[in-house]
Design a protein around this motif. Structure first.
Motif, PDB file in Angstrom:
ATOM      1  N   GLU A   1      45.031  40.336  41.525  1.00 62.67           N
ATOM      2  CA  GLU A   1      45.010  41.593  41.435  1.00 62.67           C
ATOM      3  C   GLU A   1      43.957  42.426  40.799  1.00 62.67           C
ATOM      4  N   LYS A   2      43.601  41.538  39.449  1.00 61.22           N
ATOM      5  CA  LYS A   2      42.605  42.197  38.656  1.00 61.22           C
ATOM      6  C   LYS A   2      41.803  40.966  37.720  1.00 61.22           C
TER       7      LYS A   2
ATOM      8  N   HIS B   1      38.984  40.747  34.810  1.00 66.88           N
ATOM      9  CA  HIS B   1      38.304  41.318  33.690  1.00 66.88           C
ATOM     10  C   HIS B   1      37.081  40.420  33.247  1.00 66.88           C
TER      11      HIS B   1
ATOM     12  N   ARG C   1      26.909  45.390  38.319  1.00 65.14           N
ATOM     13  CA  ARG C   1      28.125  45.694  39.386  1.00 65.14           C
ATOM     14  C   ARG C   1      27.423  46.021  40.832  1.00 65.14           C
TER      15      ARG C   1
ATOM     16  N   GLU D   1      35.765  44.421  45.782  1.00 69.75           N
ATOM     17  CA  GLU D   1      36.112  45.535  44.856  1.00 69.75           C
ATOM     18  C   GLU D   1      37.259  46.130  45.548  1.00 69.75           C
ATOM     19  N   LYS D   2      37.112  46.372  46.746  1.00 70.74           N
ATOM     20  CA  LYS D   2      38.355  47.068  47.728  1.00 70.74           C
ATOM     21  C   LYS D   2      39.868  46.375  47.505  1.00 70.74           C
ATOM     22  N   GLN D   3      39.694  45.299  47.125  1.00 71.52           N
ATOM     23  CA  GLN D   3      41.077  44.714  47.280  1.00 71.52           C
ATOM     24  C   GLN D   3      41.373  44.074  45.725  1.00 71.52           C
TER      25      GLN D   3
ATOM     26  N   GLU E   1      40.653  44.616  41.669  1.00 73.99           N
ATOM     27  CA  GLU E   1      39.982  45.397  40.818  1.00 73.99           C
ATOM     28  C   GLU E   1      39.398  44.637  39.794  1.00 73.99           C
TER      29      GLU E   1
ATOM     30  N   VAL F   1      37.113  44.583  36.409  1.00 73.90           N
ATOM     31  CA  VAL F   1      36.575  45.547  35.425  1.00 73.90           C
ATOM     32  C   VAL F   1      35.497  44.636  34.369  1.00 73.90           C
TER      33      VAL F   1
END
Length: 125
Positions: free
Chosen positions: A78-79, A81, A103, A113-115, A117, A119
């Motif tokens: 999901e993410k 970092h 980036r 980046e569309k699927q 997240e 950071v």
């Protein structure tokens, strides 16, 4: 690239040797580990090129990656970092722009980046 199914996963030959991928970490890299390594590796490579182009002296870059995955199967990422620990000279006031360029030009981040997240943060050490 060509991949071969094995008893415990899949493998491929690269210019640097055999890469073994498996859902069981005792046999090879797990697919999500390779995804995170691709994001971190691409970002770090792009960032290093930016530092070189700007003639900024960097002594060290370390990337810490924290991953959030769904609890339920298929445990989608999901993410991610990515936290960059950077040791170098004269970086104050320049890092926000460098991180934005990193980036923008990291093909792996742009691909997901569309699927997922993604950071990015940094810390000067």
């Amino acid at each position: 690239m060509e991949f071969k199914i094995t008893e415990n996963g899949i493998k491929t030959e690269t210019g640097y040797g055999e890469l073994v991928i498996s859902g069981d970490e005792s046999y090879g890299f797990r697919p999500y580990q390779l995804m995170i390594a691709s994001l971190a590796g691409c970002s770090a490579s792009v960032m290093r090129k930016i530092f070189l182009k700007k003639k900024l002296k960097i002594e060290d870059i370390t990337i810490q990656a924290d991953v959030t995955r769904e609890v339920e199967e298929p445990k989608k990422i999901e993410k991610v970092h990515l936290h960059f620990l950077i040791k170098g000279d004269n970086l104050e006031g320049k890092m926000d722009r460098i991180l934005a360029l990193t980036r923008k030009y990291c093909s792996m981040v742009q691909s997901v980046e569309k699927q997922i997240e993604v950071v990015e943060t940094y810390e000067l050490v």
